[in-house]
Each structure stands twice: as C-alpha cells, then as structure tokens.
Design a protein around this motif. Structure first.
Motif, short mmCIF file in Angstrom:
data_model
loop_
_atom_site.label_atom_id
_atom_site.label_comp_id
_atom_site.label_asym_id
_atom_site.label_seq_id
_atom_site.Cartn_x
_atom_site.Cartn_y
_atom_site.Cartn_z
N LYS A 298 38.18 16.30 49.26
CA LYS A 298 37.36 15.48 48.36
C LYS A 298 36.76 14.28 49.09
CE LYS A 298 37.42 12.98 43.96
NZ LYS A 298 36.25 12.24 44.35
N ALA A 299 37.56 13.62 49.92
CA ALA A 299 37.07 12.44 50.63
C ALA A 299 35.90 12.81 51.54
CB ALA A 299 38.20 11.81 51.44
N GLN B 141 26.55 17.21 46.31
CA GLN B 141 27.20 18.06 45.32
C GLN B 141 26.22 18.94 44.67
OE1 GLN B 141 30.38 18.03 45.51
NE2 GLN B 141 30.52 16.13 46.58
N HIS C 261 33.91 15.46 51.18
CA HIS C 261 32.80 15.85 50.32
C HIS C 261 32.11 14.62 49.73
CE1 HIS C 261 33.92 20.32 49.45
NE2 HIS C 261 33.97 20.03 50.73
N ASP C 262 32.90 13.64 49.31
CA ASP C 262 32.32 12.42 48.73
C ASP C 262 31.41 11.71 49.71
OD1 ASP C 262 33.68 12.91 46.37
OD2 ASP C 262 35.20 11.37 46.70
N ASN C 263 31.80 11.72 50.98
CA ASN C 263 31.04 10.99 51.99
C ASN C 263 29.95 11.81 52.67
OD1 ASN C 263 32.36 8.24 52.33
ND2 ASN C 263 34.13 9.59 52.38
#
Length: 150
Positions: free
Chosen positions: A141-142, A150, A144-146
């Motif tokens: 997730k970290a 999405q 993907h977030d950065n």
C-alpha cells in the motif's frame, strides 16, 4: 507440479533479472515484464490474504507454497523500471523516476517483508501469517500510495 513449474519459472526469471534492464528489446517489453511479475505476485499474495482474512480456510501447505512464490516474485519487477519506460504505463507515477532512492527503499522493504511472510507461513501458525500478511500488505500500500496511479 504447478508450484514446481512456477518456482522454476521464477528462478529462471530471477537469474536474468539483474541484467534484464539491458536486455529488453523495446521499452514496452520492460513494462510488460514488470507488470507480469507484479501480477503473478499479487495473485499468490491474494491467496494468502484470503486465508489471513478468513475468506478461505487456512491451509498451511498452501500458505507456504504461495508465500514462496510471493517472496521470489518480489525480487523481479524492479528490473523493468528502467528510465526509457517512463510514461509508457498509466499505472506508474513519474515519481518512480524522480525519487529513485525512495522507490528503491520501498521495493527493498517489500522484499524483506515477503521474506518474513514466508518465514511466518513456515511456522504453520495462522496468527503469525496474519501479522506478516498485514505488514506486507502495508508495504504494498505504501508503495502504491506513493508511486502508482490507482
């Protein structure tokens, strides 16, 4: 037999992963390579997640088999993130190439967490698998977030 074939494929791909960036015939091949590695990893990670989250019955053998694939596959996609691929995938943010050190930290953390997931699966203890799965999912997730649109 499927697991053996998957592991042989993963081992072969791992063996060529380091020099792979120099071997892609076209930039699009590098994108396909990294997306394929991430797809396979996500499929096996999802199977562990189903067990960890109670959506599938816990099967210790299957947990280990899937964690082995995840741990090996986590080493592969990074060779496909080469400079001449920026902008070829709508999923990859430009920050990957602008913040290479941070991106590398994320992929190294993921590789470490997938190794811990495999170790947890080998304990044959669902609580250990749940904890390691949660940590590994947080790493995914970290990143993907950065670094992922999405």
């Amino acid at each position: 037999m499927k697991l053996f074939a998957t592991l042989v494929l993963a081992a072969a791909a791992f063996g060529i992963a380091t020099p792979a960036s120099a071997q892609f015939a076209k930039p699009e091949d590098a994108v396909k390579y990294r997306q394929s590695a991430l797809f396979v990893m996500s499929q096996h990670f999802g199977r562990i997640g189903a067990m960890a989250n109670g959506r599938a019955p816990y099967d210790a053998k299957a947990a280990v088999e899937n964690a082995e694939v995840v741990a090996e596959m986590s080493k592969l996609p990074w060779a496909g993130f080469v400079a001449n691929t920026e902008g070829l995938s709508q999923k990859a943010k430009a920050e990957i190439w602008k913040e290479q050190a941070k991106f590398k930290e994320h992929n190294e953390k993921l590789m470490g967490d997938t190794g811990r997931l495999l170790a947890a699966a080998k304990t044959n203890n669902l609580d250990n698998v749940k904890a390691a799965f949660s940590q590994t999912a947080a790493s995914c997730k970290a990143c993907h977030d950065n670094f992922r649109n999405q």
